[in-house]
Structure formats: structure tokens, C-alpha cells
Design an enzyme around this catalytic site. Structure first.
Site, PDB file in Angstrom:
ATOM      1  N   GLU A 130      10.519   4.064   2.733  1.00  0.00           N
ATOM      2  CA  GLU A 130      11.617   4.135   1.958  1.00  0.00           C
ATOM      3  C   GLU A 130      13.039   3.931   2.664  1.00  0.00           C
ATOM      4  O   GLU A 130      13.896   3.116   2.335  1.00  0.00           O
ATOM      5  CB  GLU A 130      11.823   5.287   1.024  1.00  0.00           C
ATOM      6  CG  GLU A 130      10.609   5.171  -0.179  1.00  0.00           C
ATOM      7  CD  GLU A 130       9.365   5.280   0.301  1.00  0.00           C
ATOM      8  OE1 GLU A 130       8.515   5.323  -0.521  1.00  0.00           O
ATOM      9  OE2 GLU A 130       9.024   5.946   1.424  1.00  0.00           O
ATOM     10  N   LEU A 150       0.748  -1.142  -0.059  1.00  0.00           N
ATOM     11  CA  LEU A 150       0.055  -0.077   0.026  1.00  0.00           C
ATOM     12  C   LEU A 150       0.996   1.396   0.012  1.00  0.00           C
ATOM     13  O   LEU A 150       0.380   2.299   0.158  1.00  0.00           O
ATOM     14  CB  LEU A 150      -0.805  -0.065   1.059  1.00  0.00           C
ATOM     15  CG  LEU A 150      -1.839  -1.264   1.151  1.00  0.00           C
ATOM     16  CD1 LEU A 150      -2.703  -1.352   2.514  1.00  0.00           C
ATOM     17  CD2 LEU A 150      -2.741  -1.207   0.121  1.00  0.00           C
ATOM     18  N   CYS A 151       2.121   0.889  -0.213  1.00  0.00           N
ATOM     19  CA  CYS A 151       3.052   2.279  -0.420  1.00  0.00           C
ATOM     20  C   CYS A 151       2.722   2.960  -1.695  1.00  0.00           C
ATOM     21  O   CYS A 151       2.650   2.638  -2.799  1.00  0.00           O
ATOM     22  CB  CYS A 151       4.376   1.885  -0.247  1.00  0.00           C
ATOM     23  SG  CYS A 151       5.229   1.935   1.683  1.00  0.00           S
ATOM     24  N   HIS A 152       2.931   4.290  -1.540  1.00  0.00           N
ATOM     25  CA  HIS A 152       2.869   5.037  -2.874  1.00  0.00           C
ATOM     26  C   HIS A 152       3.999   5.113  -3.695  1.00  0.00           C
ATOM     27  O   HIS A 152       5.203   5.272  -2.912  1.00  0.00           O
ATOM     28  CB  HIS A 152       2.380   6.702  -2.668  1.00  0.00           C
ATOM     29  CG  HIS A 152       1.066   6.817  -1.890  1.00  0.00           C
ATOM     30  ND1 HIS A 152       0.568   6.591  -0.619  1.00  0.00           N
ATOM     31  CD2 HIS A 152      -0.389   7.095  -2.410  1.00  0.00           C
ATOM     32  CE1 HIS A 152      -0.526   6.829  -0.552  1.00  0.00           C
ATOM     33  NE2 HIS A 152      -1.203   7.157  -1.499  1.00  0.00           N
ATOM     34  N   ASP A 185      23.889 -11.664   3.505  1.00  0.00           N
ATOM     35  CA  ASP A 185      24.034 -12.660   2.134  1.00  0.00           C
ATOM     36  C   ASP A 185      25.561 -12.578   1.783  1.00  0.00           C
ATOM     37  O   ASP A 185      26.101 -13.846   1.594  1.00  0.00           O
ATOM     38  CB  ASP A 185      23.152 -12.297   1.040  1.00  0.00           C
ATOM     39  CG  ASP A 185      23.314 -12.882  -0.164  1.00  0.00           C
ATOM     40  OD1 ASP A 185      23.195 -14.110   0.013  1.00  0.00           O
ATOM     41  OD2 ASP A 185      23.815 -12.259  -1.288  1.00  0.00           O
TER      42      ASP A 185
END
Length: 162
Positions: free
Chosen positions: A114, A75-77, A128
Site C-alpha cells: 500500500e 494477490l494482495c489482501h 502526468d
């Protein structure tokens, strides 16, 4: 208590309508840590990790992730980011690496997600790239440190109590 903005009256998830909000400068700062064995930190700092420049690749991964946050979090813009800065700093007291990310935009919604996404993916990238040397590494303390701009105003996190 504040209501959840991404849930409508029927309890369904929705993307918030920001059409009527004024565009303002928004900035967010997040942090996280990757704790590891002292020998693993030494390996990373020496530049001899099998997969290459761990800290440099983690910085780039964080920047790339910030730009794709809207694709990862439903639901992030999508935002036009004007700045993303990721720093990876050795912390011998941890021992490990401390990651910070700052995101900035001029727009109708904030950049907290973000900044948090940048930190999260940078930390995952460190794991990783160094897991062959140390599978016991821990990703810790991912949190929003500060945000500014927008209707909700300025936020600064309290120092950790651990």
C-alpha cells in the site's frame, strides 16, 4: 534463502492464507522521486501548471491508490487502512519532487504494498500533470524505507549508495 509465499508446491500463484495470523499494528514507509528540469520544478511550485495543483493532486492520488492496492496487485489482501499519509516535498538539489507515503493498519498482513503503491501513483500523477512542460522527467528510487509489525519484525532500508 526465504521461499516465495505466493507460490504453492506446484509452482502456481496463490493468495497467502493469513487466517491464523494474529492481528497486530503494521506500518510501512516508502519513497520515490520525480527528477525534472529546474524550470519544471519552478512551474509546479509557482502553482501555474496547466493542470493545476500538481503536488496536492499527487498527494490525493497516492492516498486513493493505497486504498485500492488490492485491486491493482493480484494477490494482495484487501486491508482496512487506518492511516495513509503522502508527502510531496520539493528537492532543488535533484531537481524535482521527493514523495513519501506512510500506511498503517491493525491486521494480519503488512502494508508495504500500500505504501509503495501510494508512492508510485503519486509519482505517476506528477509526471502526468507536468508532462506538457517536461517529457524528460524521470521517476526514480521507488523503494520501501521501513516496515514494522508482524512476524517478520522490523525492517529499515540501507541508505542509497548512488
Amino acid at each position: 534463502m526465504a521461499s516465495l509465499t505466493h507460490i504453492d508446491a506446484e509452482g502456481s500463484a496463490r493468495m497467502v492464507d493469513v487466517s491464523d495470523k494474529a492481528a497486530t499494528t503494521r506500518e510501512a514507509l516508502a519513497e520515490g522521486r520525480v527528477a525534472m528540469a529546474p524550470a519544471t520544478l519552478e512551474l509546479i511550485l509557482s502553482g501555474n501548471a496547466k493542470k493545476g495543483d500538481v503536488m496536492g493532486v499527487a498527494r490525493l492520488a497516492g492516498i486513493m491508490a493505497a486504498k485500492r492496492t488490492h485491486e491493482l496487485i493480484p494477490l494482495c489482501h484487501p486491508l482496512m487502512l487506518t492511516k495513509v499519509e503522502v508527502e510531496v516535498v520539493p528537492d532543488s538539489a535533484l531537481p524535482g519532487l521527493h514523495v513519501t507515503a506512510r500506511a498503517k493498519t491493525t491486521g494480519q498482513t503488512g502494508v508495504e504494498m500500500e505504501a509503495l503503491t501510494a508512492v508510485s501513483v503519486a509519482c505517476l500523477t506528477i509526471y502526468d500533470m507536468a508532462k506538457a512542460a517536461d517529457r524528460g522527467m524521470r521517476i526514480e528510487g521507488i523503494r520501501l524505507l521501513e516496515k514494522s509489525g508482524g512476524a517478520s519484525g522490523h525492517f529499515r532500508a540501507e541508505p542509497p549508495t548512488d
